[in-house]
Design an enzyme around this catalytic site. Sequence first.
Site, PDB file in Angstrom:
ATOM      1  N   ARG A 217      11.631  -8.906   5.112  1.00 46.11           N
ATOM      2  CA  ARG A 217      11.674  -7.454   5.294  1.00 46.11           C
ATOM      3  C   ARG A 217      12.634  -7.074   6.422  1.00 46.11           C
ATOM      4  NH1 ARG A 217       6.307  -3.786   6.271  1.00 46.11           N
ATOM      5  NH2 ARG A 217       6.251  -4.822   8.296  1.00 46.11           N
TER       6      ARG A 217
ATOM      7  N   ARG B 204      11.354  -6.608  12.557  1.00 45.98           N
ATOM      8  CA  ARG B 204      10.379  -6.351  13.602  1.00 45.98           C
ATOM      9  C   ARG B 204       9.855  -7.673  14.150  1.00 45.98           C
ATOM     10  NH1 ARG B 204       7.474  -2.036   9.693  1.00 45.98           N
ATOM     11  NH2 ARG B 204       8.551  -0.143  10.354  1.00 45.98           N
TER      12      ARG B 204
ATOM     13  N   LYS C 280       0.820  -1.209   0.000  1.00 44.99           N
ATOM     14  CA  LYS C 280       0.000   0.000   0.000  1.00 44.99           C
ATOM     15  C   LYS C 280       0.860   1.268   0.000  1.00 44.99           C
ATOM     16  CE  LYS C 280      -2.536   0.715   3.677  1.00 44.99           C
ATOM     17  NZ  LYS C 280      -2.188   1.973   4.371  1.00 44.99           N
TER      18      LYS C 280
ATOM     19  N   ARG D 113      -2.228 -10.816  12.433  1.00 43.79           N
ATOM     20  CA  ARG D 113      -2.536  -9.437  12.064  1.00 43.79           C
ATOM     21  C   ARG D 113      -3.397  -9.370  10.812  1.00 43.79           C
ATOM     22  NH1 ARG D 113       3.233  -7.529  11.251  1.00 43.79           N
ATOM     23  NH2 ARG D 113       2.306  -5.728  10.215  1.00 43.79           N
TER      24      ARG D 113
ATOM     25  N   ARG E 103     -11.016   3.284   9.642  1.00 42.59           N
ATOM     26  CA  ARG E 103     -10.735   1.928  10.115  1.00 42.59           C
ATOM     27  C   ARG E 103     -11.977   1.242  10.681  1.00 42.59           C
ATOM     28  NH1 ARG E 103      -5.228   0.724  10.582  1.00 42.59           N
ATOM     29  NH2 ARG E 103      -3.819   2.492  10.372  1.00 42.59           N
TER      30      ARG E 103
END
Length: 215
Positions: free
Chosen positions: A126, A159, A18, A170, A92
Amino acid sequence: MSSKLFKAVIMGAPGSGKGTVSSRIVKTFNLKHISSGDMLRSNIEQGTELGKIAEKYIKDGKLVPDIYITKCILNELTKLETNSWLLDGFPRTPEQAEDLWRQEKINSVINLDVPFDVIIDRLRSRWVHLPSGRVYNIGFNDPKVPGKDDVTGEPLSQRPDDDPVAVRKRLEIYEACTRPLNEYFDKKGVLVTFSGKTTDEIWPSVKQYLENKIL
């Protein structure tokens, strides 16, 4: 370059690309980019009333209540009456969507649909420079020196929430939360979904769609 006023929302799961698609839209069509996350961080850094309230919730490990986020976003949008813009990270919830729709005539809600397994593999590779937020993907957007940030030379890290199990959780939460939003905007006739496995696969369709809508 946008030739007429255009107001859009972009939606996509974490790791869907995104951010990259948003930056391409903003650059190609000269839209103002409104990010709820960036706006919140800016308010915190500037010590505004909203920033102080938000910082307190964040320090307590809580979500900033809808009422504050909505007020912040809608106030910002009132300043952009003569600008075309792309809204990222908001709404959201269905309640936020209704508040937004009441104030603004949304032309399009761009929804990026990338398979969960693809996102999980992508986030596994990542690496992030935490102080700046710069992101690298091994095999796609590699750092010039392995394990080092291109700008500062400082070490990169992964992370904890990029762990595959955490990522899937998630994504499942994201899907559950956004399904009502997709239904809401679909009923309004402004939802358009672009499916694919990579940003380079999705982007040409997004670009062509926007060229037909706003040029």
